[in-house]
Design a protein around this motif. Structure first.
Motif, PDB file in Angstrom:
ATOM      1  N   LYS A   1       0.685  -1.348   0.311  1.00 32.11           N
ATOM      2  CA  LYS A   1       0.291  -0.441   0.016  1.00 32.11           C
ATOM      3  C   LYS A   1       1.032   1.283   0.639  1.00 32.11           C
ATOM      4  O   LYS A   1       1.453   1.799   1.290  1.00 32.11           O
ATOM      5  CB  LYS A   1      -1.263  -0.214   1.290  1.00 32.11           C
ATOM      6  N   ALA A   2       1.200   2.007  -0.947  1.00 35.05           N
ATOM      7  CA  ALA A   2       1.539   3.232  -1.243  1.00 35.05           C
ATOM      8  C   ALA A   2       0.789   4.131  -0.306  1.00 35.05           C
ATOM      9  O   ALA A   2      -0.820   3.941  -0.383  1.00 35.05           O
ATOM     10  CB  ALA A   2       1.646   3.898  -2.609  1.00 35.05           C
ATOM     11  N   LYS A   3       1.300   5.703  -0.696  1.00 38.63           N
ATOM     12  CA  LYS A   3       0.485   6.709   0.775  1.00 38.63           C
ATOM     13  C   LYS A   3      -0.838   6.806  -0.255  1.00 38.63           C
ATOM     14  O   LYS A   3      -1.648   6.959   0.559  1.00 38.63           O
ATOM     15  CB  LYS A   3       0.673   7.587   0.644  1.00 38.63           C
ATOM     16  N   GLN A   4      -0.699   6.465  -1.600  1.00 40.36           N
ATOM     17  CA  GLN A   4      -2.243   6.951  -2.503  1.00 40.36           C
ATOM     18  C   GLN A   4      -2.772   6.223  -3.130  1.00 40.36           C
ATOM     19  O   GLN A   4      -4.106   6.193  -3.392  1.00 40.36           O
ATOM     20  CB  GLN A   4      -1.210   7.878  -3.856  1.00 40.36           C
ATOM     21  N   THR A   5      -2.486   4.572  -2.045  1.00 41.61           N
ATOM     22  CA  THR A   5      -3.470   3.124  -3.150  1.00 41.61           C
ATOM     23  C   THR A   5      -5.071   3.418  -2.486  1.00 41.61           C
ATOM     24  O   THR A   5      -4.941   3.712  -0.838  1.00 41.61           O
ATOM     25  CB  THR A   5      -2.700   2.022  -2.926  1.00 41.61           C
ATOM     26  N   ALA A   6      -5.863   2.730  -3.335  1.00 38.04           N
ATOM     27  CA  ALA A   6      -7.041   3.007  -2.799  1.00 38.04           C
ATOM     28  C   ALA A   6      -7.585   1.654  -2.456  1.00 38.04           C
ATOM     29  O   ALA A   6      -6.638   1.135  -2.839  1.00 38.04           O
ATOM     30  CB  ALA A   6      -8.001   3.466  -3.594  1.00 38.04           C
ATOM     31  N   ALA A   7      -7.620   2.036  -1.401  1.00 30.87           N
ATOM     32  CA  ALA A   7      -8.580   0.376  -0.028  1.00 30.87           C
ATOM     33  C   ALA A   7      -8.799  -0.667  -1.411  1.00 30.87           C
ATOM     34  O   ALA A   7      -8.397  -2.080  -0.975  1.00 30.87           O
ATOM     35  CB  ALA A   7      -9.347   1.044   1.255  1.00 30.87           C
ATOM     36  N   GLU A   8      -9.794  -0.139  -2.215  1.00 30.02           N
ATOM     37  CA  GLU A   8     -10.561  -1.411  -3.266  1.00 30.02           C
ATOM     38  C   GLU A   8      -9.477  -1.896  -4.197  1.00 30.02           C
ATOM     39  O   GLU A   8      -9.630  -3.301  -4.503  1.00 30.02           O
ATOM     40  CB  GLU A   8     -12.204   0.008  -3.531  1.00 30.02           C
ATOM     41  N   VAL A   9      -8.076  -1.067  -4.469  1.00 30.56           N
ATOM     42  CA  VAL A   9      -7.126  -1.454  -5.249  1.00 30.56           C
ATOM     43  C   VAL A   9      -6.152  -2.569  -4.430  1.00 30.56           C
ATOM     44  O   VAL A   9      -6.694  -3.993  -5.054  1.00 30.56           O
ATOM     45  CB  VAL A   9      -5.925  -1.014  -5.443  1.00 30.56           C
ATOM     46  N   LEU A  10      -6.513  -2.927  -3.027  1.00 32.83           N
ATOM     47  CA  LEU A  10      -5.638  -3.542  -2.124  1.00 32.83           C
ATOM     48  C   LEU A  10      -6.419  -4.727  -2.016  1.00 32.83           C
ATOM     49  O   LEU A  10      -5.401  -6.048  -1.727  1.00 32.83           O
ATOM     50  CB  LEU A  10      -5.737  -3.021  -1.014  1.00 32.83           C
ATOM     51  N   GLU A  11      -7.738  -4.602  -1.893  1.00 29.03           N
ATOM     52  CA  GLU A  11      -8.915  -5.494  -1.821  1.00 29.03           C
ATOM     53  C   GLU A  11      -8.671  -6.665  -3.221  1.00 29.03           C
ATOM     54  O   GLU A  11      -8.871  -7.538  -3.013  1.00 29.03           O
ATOM     55  CB  GLU A  11     -10.027  -5.029  -1.451  1.00 29.03           C
ATOM     56  N   ARG A  12      -8.823  -5.771  -4.214  1.00 30.62           N
ATOM     57  CA  ARG A  12      -9.326  -6.405  -5.521  1.00 30.62           C
ATOM     58  C   ARG A  12      -7.367  -7.255  -5.972  1.00 30.62           C
ATOM     59  O   ARG A  12      -7.606  -8.560  -6.448  1.00 30.62           O
ATOM     60  CB  ARG A  12      -9.639  -5.791  -6.756  1.00 30.62           C
ATOM     61  N   CYS A  13      -6.466  -7.291  -5.019  1.00 30.51           N
ATOM     62  CA  CYS A  13      -4.940  -7.362  -5.588  1.00 30.51           C
ATOM     63  C   CYS A  13      -5.024  -8.728  -4.950  1.00 30.51           C
ATOM     64  O   CYS A  13      -4.431  -9.061  -5.803  1.00 30.51           O
ATOM     65  CB  CYS A  13      -3.942  -6.315  -5.487  1.00 30.51           C
ATOM     66  N   ALA A  14      -4.798  -8.709  -3.223  1.00 31.42           N
ATOM     67  CA  ALA A  14      -5.442  -9.837  -2.784  1.00 31.42           C
ATOM     68  C   ALA A  14      -6.136 -10.932  -3.171  1.00 31.42           C
ATOM     69  O   ALA A  14      -5.576 -11.631  -2.946  1.00 31.42           O
ATOM     70  CB  ALA A  14      -5.787  -9.043  -0.826  1.00 31.42           C
ATOM     71  N   ALA A  15      -7.516 -10.239  -3.111  1.00 26.37           N
ATOM     72  CA  ALA A  15      -8.091 -11.427  -4.350  1.00 26.37           C
ATOM     73  C   ALA A  15      -7.631 -11.904  -5.116  1.00 26.37           C
ATOM     74  O   ALA A  15      -7.512 -13.540  -5.592  1.00 26.37           O
ATOM     75  CB  ALA A  15      -9.563 -10.730  -4.526  1.00 26.37           C
TER      76      ALA A  15
ATOM     77  N   VAL B   1      -4.475 -12.485  -5.642  1.00 29.30           N
ATOM     78  CA  VAL B   1      -3.251 -13.408  -5.189  1.00 29.30           C
ATOM     79  C   VAL B   1      -3.997 -14.716  -5.136  1.00 29.30           C
ATOM     80  O   VAL B   1      -2.823 -15.817  -5.394  1.00 29.30           O
ATOM     81  CB  VAL B   1      -1.596 -12.487  -4.162  1.00 29.30           C
ATOM     82  N   ARG B   2      -4.549 -14.575  -4.269  1.00 30.67           N
ATOM     83  CA  ARG B   2      -5.495 -15.782  -3.338  1.00 30.67           C
ATOM     84  C   ARG B   2      -5.765 -16.841  -4.883  1.00 30.67           C
ATOM     85  O   ARG B   2      -6.136 -17.683  -4.482  1.00 30.67           O
ATOM     86  CB  ARG B   2      -6.605 -15.732  -2.521  1.00 30.67           C
ATOM     87  N   GLU B   3      -6.266 -15.975  -5.773  1.00 31.33           N
ATOM     88  CA  GLU B   3      -6.597 -16.671  -7.214  1.00 31.33           C
ATOM     89  C   GLU B   3      -5.504 -17.250  -7.970  1.00 31.33           C
ATOM     90  O   GLU B   3      -5.558 -18.570  -8.656  1.00 31.33           O
ATOM     91  CB  GLU B   3      -7.512 -16.298  -7.717  1.00 31.33           C
ATOM     92  N   LEU B   4      -4.442 -16.563  -7.675  1.00 29.68           N
ATOM     93  CA  LEU B   4      -3.060 -17.276  -7.551  1.00 29.68           C
ATOM     94  C   LEU B   4      -2.443 -18.409  -6.949  1.00 29.68           C
ATOM     95  O   LEU B   4      -1.386 -19.221  -7.051  1.00 29.68           O
ATOM     96  CB  LEU B   4      -2.053 -16.313  -7.840  1.00 29.68           C
ATOM     97  N   GLU B   5      -3.111 -18.785  -6.004  1.00 32.90           N
ATOM     98  CA  GLU B   5      -3.022 -19.409  -5.090  1.00 32.90           C
ATOM     99  C   GLU B   5      -1.268 -19.513  -4.291  1.00 32.90           C
ATOM    100  O   GLU B   5      -0.990 -20.267  -4.179  1.00 32.90           O
ATOM    101  CB  GLU B   5      -2.703 -21.221  -6.119  1.00 32.90           C
ATOM    102  N   ARG B   6      -1.431 -18.267  -4.177  1.00 31.52           N
ATOM    103  CA  ARG B   6      -0.524 -17.655  -3.100  1.00 31.52           C
ATOM    104  C   ARG B   6      -1.153 -16.921  -2.212  1.00 31.52           C
ATOM    105  O   ARG B   6      -2.355 -17.051  -1.967  1.00 31.52           O
ATOM    106  CB  ARG B   6       0.021 -16.956  -4.180  1.00 31.52           C
ATOM    107  N   GLU B   7      -0.589 -16.571  -1.236  1.00 36.23           N
ATOM    108  CA  GLU B   7      -1.308 -16.174   0.296  1.00 36.23           C
ATOM    109  C   GLU B   7      -0.401 -14.566   0.083  1.00 36.23           C
ATOM    110  O   GLU B   7       0.623 -14.337   0.356  1.00 36.23           O
ATOM    111  CB  GLU B   7      -0.423 -16.025   1.032  1.00 36.23           C
ATOM    112  N   PRO B   8      -1.418 -13.871   0.469  1.00 34.85           N
ATOM    113  CA  PRO B   8      -0.981 -12.312   0.259  1.00 34.85           C
ATOM    114  C   PRO B   8      -0.872 -11.480   2.014  1.00 34.85           C
ATOM    115  O   PRO B   8      -1.732 -12.642   2.270  1.00 34.85           O
ATOM    116  CB  PRO B   8      -2.012 -11.623  -0.147  1.00 34.85           C
TER     117      PRO B   8
END
Lengths: 273, 272
Positions: free
Chosen positions: B141-155, B157-164
């Protein structure tokens, strides 16, 4: 064994009768392990009540502090104080006084170097520092630290003791915590700093290092297993020894220890148990 | 699989990391394009990926071809100007909903985002080398990053069968920074005569670590370890804990870079 007419190789000196000194939570399990390996273990305890009240104090021979010790009562002493350095210094002086000159003393050098511990001692030759990462009886390897005074017989006795307990040994230079405890405690401290700076949650930091670096435990969980009071003691020992900023303990580590949240044994550390 | 958080992914940079990230994304069923300004690098990546994903990964060597993507992951060289320039150019040709992720391991994600037109859609997605074998991804999370961007990226990463894990933007994030003492204390132990290389590696393996610190540095490459350590030290305003060690610098200067050159802390007769 005394009274023999022929010179006895140190290898053949028996190491059977052990005096184990230190907090009962550490001394007890080590005494169990020693008994299982065929030694006769005796615990040095402050008084009978404390010994009786503590689960580890039961079922072992005990020697009360201040009680007279026969010069020839023990073959070797293992001293395990870690966080309470004044108790450590005091008991080492007592042991020096109470025991025959040739009885080796193995002292846990996690938070202070063996050289520092033996500065005031009259017979530093018999003292060997050692480092085992707590919980002590989980350790597969003991690091042995000789000071410039330590005799090779004392080192050999230490090697033989650990060997008999199924614990490998390696000789390292005299320094607080040797290699393993120093490394692990510095990892715990760095992770504590990351928690403090809110870089990530404690759970995520542990998960990250297990998955990306394949560490056996996440460092914060590892710290809770070791006991945060000991982690802090090792950091303070390194800081005192090297006077380097890199060993400055994290403030949250100190706060947890002050609050008594020292880890798994207390039910609360970085995590709750 | 067509219900992924991001359907179309473009990976910029066809080096080892970019190729590995493309592999992980394609294996999870995403439509992947690998792009690099160097046609040779593209060719190498294609050769490496075709065996498993022939026809399923597209390749390009021009930035201009990237006009549609749900997620861009950049793994170009670790230089601030290059990364900033890439994101500011992509910003103009991609729809504002595309998420721009950087795989930087030592640079400031906040500084990279600062040059983008929509900095709130920029975040870090830090894969580890080799991506196919490492289960962890740091979502930064950069200073500017929107919360929704992080949620979608974490989701994702899980679809890649990786742990975010969610990480705040700070030098070395979690893994690079928190694992540092494993390497630096080994160097200090060596330097202050506590033990020699083999003894230190042996003690730490016996203590439960999968490999010794000197073995690890030789495997990673001493130039890479040195560059990372320096970046971390500089990122933390020369904090003494992260100061690079002279022993490491001398080996790098000598060209003893580890396994890949046949010599690092150890001699590797089997290689080089």
């Amino acid at each position: 064994m005394s009274g023999s007419q022929i010179a006895i190789e140190p290898e053949f000196y028996p190491i059977e009768r052990l005096l184990i000194v230190g907090p009962l939570a550490d001394a007890g399990p080590l005494a169990d392990r020693a008994q299982a390996a065929g030694h006769h273990a005796t615990l040095l305890v402050p008084d009978e009540e404390i010994a009786a009240a503590h689960e580890w104090g039961k079922g072992h021979r005990v020697l009360l502090e201040g009680e007279a010790v026969g010069e020839d009562d023990f073959d070797l002493v293992v001293e395990l104080h870690c966080t309470d350095l004044s108790a450590k210094a005091e008991v080492l002086l007592y042991l020096e006084d109470a025991l025959a000159e040739n009885v080796p003393i193995l002292t846990l050098a996690l938070a202070v170097s063996a050289g520092e511990l033996t500065r005031e001692m009259l017979i530093p030759e018999r003292v060997v520092g050692f480092s085992l990462l707590p919980p002590l009886t989980d350790s597969a390897l003991a690091e042995l630290m000789a000071t410039p005074h330590t005799s090779s017989e004392a080192v050999r006795a230490a090697e033989r003791l650990f060997e008999s307990l199924g614990i490998a040994t390696a000789q390292v230079g005299d320094s607080p915590g040797g290699v393993l405890a120093r490394t692990v405690c510095c990892l715990v401290n760095e992770c504590a700093l990351a928690v403090q700076e809110k870089i990530a949650s404690a759970e995520d930091i542990d998960k990250a290092l297990r998955l990306a670096e394949n560490y056996p435990y996440g460092p914060l969980t590892w710290g809770d297993r070791i006991g945060l009071d000991r982690v802090l003691a090792v950091m303070e020992g390194l800081h005192a020894e090297y006077k380097e900023e890199r060993y400055r303990p994290a403030a949250n580590l100190k706060q947890l220890v002050r609050a008594g949240h020292t880890g798994m044994a207390e039910g609360q550390g970085f995590f709750g148990y | 699989m067509n219900s992924m958080t991001f359907d179309r992914i473009t990976v910029f940079g066809a080096g080892a990391m970019g190729t590995g990230i493309a592999q992980v994304c394609a294996a999870a069923g995403a439509r992947v394009t690998v792009c690099d300004v160097s046609p040779e690098a593209v060719k190498r990546a294609q050769k490496a990926l075709d065996a498993e994903f022939k026809g399923r990964i597209e390749f390009c060597s021009s930035l201009l071809e990237t006009t549609e993507a749900d997620l861009v992951i950049e793994a170009v060289s670790e230089r601030m100007e290059i990364k900033q320039d890439l994101f500011s150019r992509l910003d103009n040709q991609l729809p504002p909903t595309t998420i721009l992720a950087t795989n930087t391991s030592t640079l400031s994600v906040t500084a990279i985002a600062a040059k983008a037109r929509f900095p709130e859609r920029v975040c870090g997605l830090h894969f580890f080398n080799p991506p196919a074998q490492t289960r962890l991804v740091e979502v930064v999370k950069a200073k500017q990053t929107a919360a929704e961007v992080l949620e979608r990226c974490a989701a994702f990463v899980r679809e890649l069968e990786r742990e975010p894990i969610l990480v705040r933007d700070a030098p070395g994030f979690v893994v690079t920074r928190c694992s540092r003492p494993f390497l630096s204390e080994a160097l200090h132990c060596l330097d202050s005569g506590v033990a020699d290389l083999r003894t230190i590696d042996g003690i730490l393996r016996k203590g439960g670590f999968p490999e010794g610190p000197f073995e690890q540095m030789d495997r990673t490459g001493l130039d890479a370890v040195y560059a990372t350590t320096r970046a971390l030290w500089e990122g933390f305003f020369h904090e003494p804990r992260f100061r690079p060690h002279l022993i490491l610098r001398k080996l790098v200067e000598a060209g003893y870079l580890g396994r890949k050159t046949g010599r690092g802390f150890y001699e590797h007769r089997d290689v080089g």
